[in-house]
Enzyme design. Sequence first.
Site, short mmCIF file in Angstrom:
data_model
loop_
_atom_site.label_atom_id
_atom_site.label_comp_id
_atom_site.label_asym_id
_atom_site.label_seq_id
_atom_site.Cartn_x
_atom_site.Cartn_y
_atom_site.Cartn_z
N LYS A 166 0.82 -1.21 0.00
CA LYS A 166 0.00 0.00 0.00
C LYS A 166 0.86 1.27 0.00
O LYS A 166 0.58 2.20 -0.75
CB LYS A 166 -0.93 0.03 1.23
CG LYS A 166 -1.92 -1.11 1.30
CD LYS A 166 -2.87 -0.94 2.49
CE LYS A 166 -2.16 -0.93 3.84
NZ LYS A 166 -1.59 -2.21 4.26
N ARG B 109 -9.19 1.50 9.46
CA ARG B 109 -8.83 0.11 9.77
C ARG B 109 -9.87 -0.58 10.62
O ARG B 109 -9.74 -1.78 10.88
CB ARG B 109 -7.55 0.13 10.60
CG ARG B 109 -6.26 -0.22 9.90
CD ARG B 109 -5.18 -0.04 10.95
NE ARG B 109 -3.99 -0.80 10.70
CZ ARG B 109 -2.99 -0.42 9.91
NH1 ARG B 109 -3.10 0.68 9.20
NH2 ARG B 109 -1.93 -1.15 9.80
N ARG C 13 11.59 -6.85 4.54
CA ARG C 13 11.59 -5.46 5.00
C ARG C 13 12.22 -5.35 6.39
O ARG C 13 12.88 -4.36 6.71
CB ARG C 13 10.15 -4.91 5.02
CG ARG C 13 10.09 -3.42 5.29
CD ARG C 13 8.72 -2.83 5.02
NE ARG C 13 7.78 -3.16 6.07
CZ ARG C 13 6.50 -2.81 6.06
NH1 ARG C 13 6.01 -2.16 5.03
NH2 ARG C 13 5.71 -3.14 7.05
N ARG D 63 12.25 -2.41 10.92
CA ARG D 63 11.05 -2.02 11.66
C ARG D 63 10.72 -3.08 12.72
O ARG D 63 10.57 -4.25 12.40
CB ARG D 63 9.86 -1.88 10.70
CG ARG D 63 9.46 -0.44 10.47
CD ARG D 63 8.37 -0.32 9.47
NE ARG D 63 7.09 -0.85 9.92
CZ ARG D 63 5.96 -0.72 9.23
NH1 ARG D 63 5.96 -0.07 8.09
NH2 ARG D 63 4.85 -1.24 9.68
N ARG E 53 -0.24 -9.00 13.28
CA ARG E 53 -0.81 -7.91 12.47
C ARG E 53 -1.76 -8.46 11.41
O ARG E 53 -2.79 -7.86 11.10
CB ARG E 53 0.30 -7.08 11.82
CG ARG E 53 0.92 -6.08 12.81
CD ARG E 53 2.31 -5.65 12.39
NE ARG E 53 2.34 -4.96 11.13
CZ ARG E 53 3.41 -4.90 10.33
NH1 ARG E 53 4.52 -5.52 10.68
NH2 ARG E 53 3.36 -4.25 9.20
P1 ADP Z 1 1.07 -2.13 7.91
O1 ADP Z 1 -0.10 -1.77 7.06
O2 ADP Z 1 2.23 -2.69 7.13
O3 ADP Z 1 0.71 -2.94 9.11
P2 ADP Z 1 1.28 0.61 8.85
O4 ADP Z 1 2.49 1.43 8.66
O5 ADP Z 1 0.05 0.96 8.12
O6 ADP Z 1 1.75 -0.86 8.52
O7 ADP Z 1 0.92 0.55 10.41
C1 ADP Z 1 1.86 0.23 11.40
C2 ADP Z 1 1.20 0.29 12.78
O8 ADP Z 1 0.71 1.62 13.02
C3 ADP Z 1 -0.03 -0.61 12.95
O9 ADP Z 1 0.31 -1.94 13.30
C4 ADP Z 1 -0.78 0.13 14.07
O10 ADP Z 1 -0.19 -0.13 15.33
C5 ADP Z 1 -0.53 1.58 13.73
N1 ADP Z 1 -1.60 2.13 12.86
C6 ADP Z 1 -1.45 2.57 11.58
N2 ADP Z 1 -2.63 2.98 11.08
C7 ADP Z 1 -3.56 2.79 12.06
C8 ADP Z 1 -4.96 2.99 12.15
N3 ADP Z 1 -5.68 3.49 11.12
N4 ADP Z 1 -5.57 2.65 13.30
C9 ADP Z 1 -4.90 2.16 14.33
N5 ADP Z 1 -3.57 1.92 14.32
C10 ADP Z 1 -2.90 2.24 13.19
#
Ligand code: ADP
Length: 196
Positions: free
Chosen positions: A15, A90, A129, A135, A146
Amino acid sequence: MSARLLLIGPPGAGKGTQAQRLSEALGVPAISTGDIFRMHLRNETELGLKAKAFMDAGDNVPDSLTNDLVRDRLSQPDAAAGFLLDGYPRTTDQVRALDEFLAEHGTSMDAVVELVAEPDVVVERLKKRALDQGRADDDEAVVRHRLDVYAQQTAPLIGVYAERGLLAKVDGIGEIAEVTERIESALAARGILFTA
Ligand code: ADP
């Protein structure tokens, strides 16, 4: 042109990469809640300190914090004519908050792109990654968690947007440029045009 879009899909589906490319092609800002939270972690802000334990565990940050953050970001002038959301909403509560924000501004989403990728593929990508970027939440056990959180809390949103007639499903497996082209043609089919 103005376009209000969001990208949805499991962690590791690509994404972030696609959001950057589409944002340039469309001239609208890509807004990644994950990136914004990571910036707060780095800067050790109050929000960063609150979000840290959730992020390290691979859990969603609480909706109230996330919704406030997105409301602020979408209120910035550069998002007035359109935006591309990556990683938000989400949860059902986040959909509600986004709907409310858009309704207050007399607008609505134009399309929702689902990037489809199998769990085995995304686990492999995220392992890589973890090596490249270090990370903490790309550790394999956290990645699996996740994916569970995604399946339970986020995947159901796909049906919500499908019912609204907004969903475009795109295969996320392939070369980066190839996936971008698939997304662009799925959006073009919905009247969202790329000038570049
Ligand atoms: P990915 O989609 O690869 O899991 P992101 O960078 O989108 O990675 O998100 C990393 C972390 O940031 C998530 O596991 C969560 O803890 C937090 N996060 C990101 N976006 C949201 C959201 N919309 N609501 C709640 N937590 C979020």
